[in-house]
Design a protein around this motif. Structure first.
Motif, PDB file in Angstrom:
ATOM      1  N   SER A  96       0.847  -1.183   0.000  1.00  0.00           N
ATOM      2  CA  SER A  96       0.000   0.000   0.000  1.00  0.00           C
ATOM      3  C   SER A  96       0.885   1.237   0.000  1.00  0.00           C
ATOM      4  CB  SER A  96      -0.893  -0.010   1.252  1.00  0.00           C
ATOM      5  OG  SER A  96      -0.104   0.082   2.411  1.00  0.00           O
ATOM      6  N   SER A 151      -5.158  -8.730  -3.279  1.00  0.00           N
ATOM      7  CA  SER A 151      -6.379  -7.954  -3.483  1.00  0.00           C
ATOM      8  C   SER A 151      -6.040  -6.469  -3.577  1.00  0.00           C
ATOM      9  CB  SER A 151      -7.366  -8.192  -2.344  1.00  0.00           C
ATOM     10  OG  SER A 151      -6.859  -7.666  -1.127  1.00  0.00           O
ATOM     11  N   LYS A 152      -6.943  -5.695  -4.162  1.00  0.00           N
ATOM     12  CA  LYS A 152      -6.641  -4.284  -4.378  1.00  0.00           C
ATOM     13  C   LYS A 152      -7.922  -3.497  -4.639  1.00  0.00           C
ATOM     14  CE  LYS A 152      -3.738  -1.300  -7.302  1.00  0.00           C
ATOM     15  NZ  LYS A 152      -2.885  -1.228  -8.516  1.00  0.00           N
ATOM     16  N   ASP A 153      -8.003  -2.300  -4.066  1.00  0.00           N
ATOM     17  CA  ASP A 153      -9.072  -1.343  -4.370  1.00  0.00           C
ATOM     18  C   ASP A 153     -10.463  -1.935  -4.178  1.00  0.00           C
ATOM     19  OD1 ASP A 153      -7.145   0.557  -5.057  1.00  0.00           O
ATOM     20  OD2 ASP A 153      -7.120  -0.072  -7.151  1.00  0.00           O
TER      21      ASP A 153
END
Length: 359
Positions: free
Chosen positions: A57, A174-176
Motif C-alpha cells: 500500500s 487484493s486491491k481497491d
C-alpha cells in the motif's frame, strides 16, 4: 450469541424453501452493487484475466490476511492440513509476505488430537442429511460460524484448501476493494445462464458479472466475506436441492454458489492466474504461490504422463484417504516436470519434520 446461533439455524432451515434474492439479502446489510474502486467493469470485460502487480500500500503498511482452511476430521483431510500448515509457517515471515494468522476450521463439531499442532476453530456440521452426501456444503456453513464467532485480527482473509501447498511467501493480492481469485476454466456462468438465472435475477445484470471462480484460493476483505458467506451458504443449499442445478454443476456446485453470491453482493475479483498451479497439467512453478494437488500424477519410468492409467510411478492424494502417506516418498523418474518433482519433495520435507507423523 444464543440469538445468533438460533438465527443462522433458521437461515439454514428456510433457505431451500424460500430461495429468492430478497430473502437471501435480508440477512445481510447490502453492499454497493457498482464496482468498488477506480477500475471500471468494462476494463475487466476486455481482458478478464488481469495480472496483479505485487505491491505494498502507498503507506508502506502491510495489509495482513488470515489464512483459513475448512476441513473434516478424516485422515485424508488431516494429513493434508498438517502438510499445508508446515509450509504456511515456513513462508509466513518471508520476503514480501503479508500472511497473518492461520485457522483450520474443523467442521466435525468436535475437537481432535491435532488442536495443539494446528490453530483450530470447531464449527458444527450441517444438520444430518442436509448436505445430501455432498460434504463440501459444510464449507460455507463453517465459514459463517467462524466469521460470526472468531476474533479475527486481520482485515483480509485467504480462503484456502487442505490440498494447497504454499511455495513462496504470499503478498496481499487484493486491491481497491476487489478480491483476488484464481480463474477456473470449468466455471462457466454464461454456458449455464438459464440455470444461473434461478439465483442471479436479470435485474442484477448480465451473467458476465459472475466471475469464473470458486471460493478458493480467494483473498478478500473480511467485511465483504461476512456479507457474502450467509448468501453463499443459502445459494449452495438451494442449488443442491434443485435437481437441474445439481446435475449441471456436479462436484463444483459449491464453487458456483460462491461465484454467484460474490456477484450478488457486488464484490468483483481480480482474476489472478499466477495464484496457483495444478500438476500435472501445469509443469512449471514460475511465479506461482500455491501448488494445488487435486489431480493424480501418473508417469512411466521414462517420465511420460500416463493420465487415466495408473503409472509405474504415481502420486495421488486419493491413495492416502485412510492412511497418512509414509515419509520419504519415492521421487519421480527423470523427465517428470518440475511441478510434480517439487510437490513430492515438499510433501517429503513436511512429513520428515512434522513430529509424530503417521500417528
Amino acid at each position: 450469541m444464543g440469538f445468533g446461533n438460533f438465527f443462522f439455524t433458521v437461515l439454514i432451515t428456510l433457505s431451500v424453501a424460500l430461495i429468492t434474492y430478497n430473502i437471501l439479502i435480508s440477512a445481510n446489510a447490502p453492499l454497493k452493487h457498482d464496482l468498488p474502486g477506480p477500475s471500471s467493469r468494462s476494463a475487466l470485460l476486455v481482458d478478464p484475466v488481469i495480472k496483479m502487480p505485487v505491491e505494498r500500500s502507498s503507506s508502506g503498511k502491510k495489509r495482513l490476511f488470515h489464512t483459513a482452511v475448512t476441513a473434516s476430521d478424516s485422515v485424508y483431510n488431516t494429513w493434508q492440513c498438517r502438510v499445508m500448515y508446515y509450509w504456511y509457517k515456513k513462508h509466513r515471515d518471508g520476503p514480501n509476505s503479508e500472511m497473518g494468522g492461520f485457522t483450520r476450521i474443523l467442521h466435525s463439531g468436535k475437537a481432535d488430537k491435532f488442536m495443539e499442532e494446528i490453530p483450530t476453530f470447531i464449527a458444527q456440521p450441517l444438520p444430518a442429511g442436509m448436505d445430501q452426501g455432498y460434504i463440501v456444503l459444510n464449507r460455507p456453513w463453517a465459514f459463517v460460524q467462524w466469521l460470526q464467532k472468531a476474533d479475527i485480527k486481520e482485515d483480509y482473509i485467504l480462503m484456502a484448501e487442505p490440498d494447497h501447498i504454499i511455495v513462496k511467501p504470499i503478498p496481499n493480492l487484493s486491491k481497491d476493494g476487489l478480491g483476488a481469485a484464481f480463474p477456473f476454466f470449468y466455471i462457466e456462468p454464461k454456458k449455464f445462464e438459464s440455470i444461473i438465472r434461478k439465483y442471479f435475477p436479470e435485474d442484477k445484470g448480465p451473467v458476465t458479472k459472475i466471475d469464473p471462480i470458486g471460493n478458493s484460493p480467494v483473498i478478500i476483505g473480511k467485511e465483504s466475506l461476512k456479507k457474502i458467506a450467509p448468501t453463499w451458504m443459502n445459494v449452495s443449499l438451494a442449488m443442491k436441492k434443485d435437481p437441474e442445478t445439481d446435475k449441471a454443476f456436479g462436484w463444483v456446485l459449491e464453487m458456483y454458489g460462491y461465484a454467484v453470491s460474490s456477484a450478488l453482493h457486488g464484490v468483483d475479483n481480480i482474476l489472478y492466474k499466477d495464484f496457483m498451479i495444478q500438476p500435472p497439467w501445469d509443469t512449471e512453478i514460475g511465479k506461482k504461490f500455491i501448488i494445488h494437488y487435486t489431480y493424480g500424477c501418473d508417469y512411466d519410468m521414462k517420465g511420460k504422463l500416463t493420465y487415466g492409467k495408473i503409472g509405474e510411478w504415481r502420486f495421488d492424494k486419493r491413495s492416502y484417504d485412510t492412511v497418512m502417506p509414509p515419509r520419504n516418498l519415492p521421487l519421480p523418474p527423470p523427465g517428470v516436470p518440475e511441478s510434480v518433482v517439487t510437490l513430492v519433495k515438499m510433501v517429503n520435507e513436511a512429513t520428515a519434520n512434522i513430529p509424530n507423523w503417521g500417528s
